[in-house]
Enzyme design. Structure first.
Site, short mmCIF file in Angstrom:
data_model
loop_
_atom_site.label_atom_id
_atom_site.label_comp_id
_atom_site.label_asym_id
_atom_site.label_seq_id
_atom_site.Cartn_x
_atom_site.Cartn_y
_atom_site.Cartn_z
N ASP A 198 -0.45 -4.16 -0.10
CA ASP A 198 0.67 -3.48 0.53
C ASP A 198 1.19 -4.20 1.78
OD1 ASP A 198 0.15 -1.53 -1.35
OD2 ASP A 198 0.13 0.12 0.09
N HIS A 222 7.78 -0.44 -1.75
CA HIS A 222 6.96 0.25 -0.75
C HIS A 222 7.81 0.69 0.44
CE1 HIS A 222 3.27 1.59 0.97
NE2 HIS A 222 3.07 0.59 1.82
N HIS A 239 8.59 1.07 6.00
CA HIS A 239 7.28 1.72 6.10
C HIS A 239 7.26 2.88 7.08
CE1 HIS A 239 2.88 2.10 5.97
NE2 HIS A 239 2.94 1.33 4.90
N HIS A 248 -4.33 -4.72 1.79
CA HIS A 248 -3.13 -5.07 2.54
C HIS A 248 -3.12 -6.57 2.83
CE1 HIS A 248 -3.77 -0.78 3.25
NE2 HIS A 248 -2.47 -0.69 3.50
#
Length: 207
Positions: free
Chosen positions: A14, A65, A69, A167
């Site tokens: 991510d 995503h 964020h 990540h």
């Protein structure tokens, strides 16, 4: 979805693309012959399209995503639609024919409305079954203790069909941990990118 629906295990990374650490991770995955899924953030895609082109050229799967964020659970439907579409548009500006068939909410904070919207846009919402906890830097720092913690969480939690959350953005400890994790995982599980209905255009050279 919290599992792949098969015995295969999916690695998901991510918050990138990161021009330094995503590239290092891609090199490592290529060395080990492993495909993964990259959940990318729209404004970083806009800034680093060459990294997204490399992701697709290497045969990995892309996942939306969000644009920057934020916690989308606190936003209305109009904002959500614009956010997800802007992210898809940035991805397709870099790789016009790449399939985008997955969406992961920032922080995993899905709402029913978010799930419905992503589904209408042709994206399957994905969660995870294993969290490597690299975000716990206040407890483990960013050095050897964190590298060991990531490896421990992945080894302890991975089962057939699992989806592993890791990540790559600003996370050198992820790269270090996966240098030992990838041989461990590949000796025990079949690793694959989350499948897409459209074929990858792998084999093309990144521009």
């Amino acid at each position: 979805m919290t599992n792949t629906g098969t015995d295969a295990v999916a690695l998901t990374f991510d918050d990138g693309p990161d021009p330094q650490y995503t590239m290092q991770l891609l090199d490592l995955l290529k060395e080990q012959g492993v495909k993964a899924t990259f959940c990318v953030v729209g404004f970083r895609v806009r800034s680093h399209p060459e990294v997204v082109r490399r992701i697709v050229a290497d045969g990995h799967t892309l996942c939306n995503h969000s644009w920057q964020h934020l916690d989308l659970s606190k936003r209305d439907d109009n904002y959500l639609a614009g956010d997800l579409q802007a992210t898809n548009d940035a991805i397709h500006a870099a790789v016009p024919d790449a399939p985008i068939e997955y969406f992961r909410a920032p922080y995993g904070n899905f709402t029913p409305g978010m799930v419905r919207l992503a589904t209408r846009m042709g994206m399957k919402p994905i969660y995870w079954s294993v969290d490597d906890q690299c975000w716990m830097s206040s407890t483990y720092g960013t050095g050897p203790a964190m590298i060991d913690h990531i490896a421990t969480m992945v080894r302890r939690g991975t089962r057939p069909g699992g989806i592993i959350l890791s990540h790559d953005m600003g996370k050198p400890q992820t790269i270090a941990a996966y240098r030992s994790l990838l041989p461990w995982l590949t000796s025990r599980f079949h690793l694959e990118a989350l499948p897409t209905d459209q074929p990858h255009r792998s084999g093309q050279e990144p521009r």
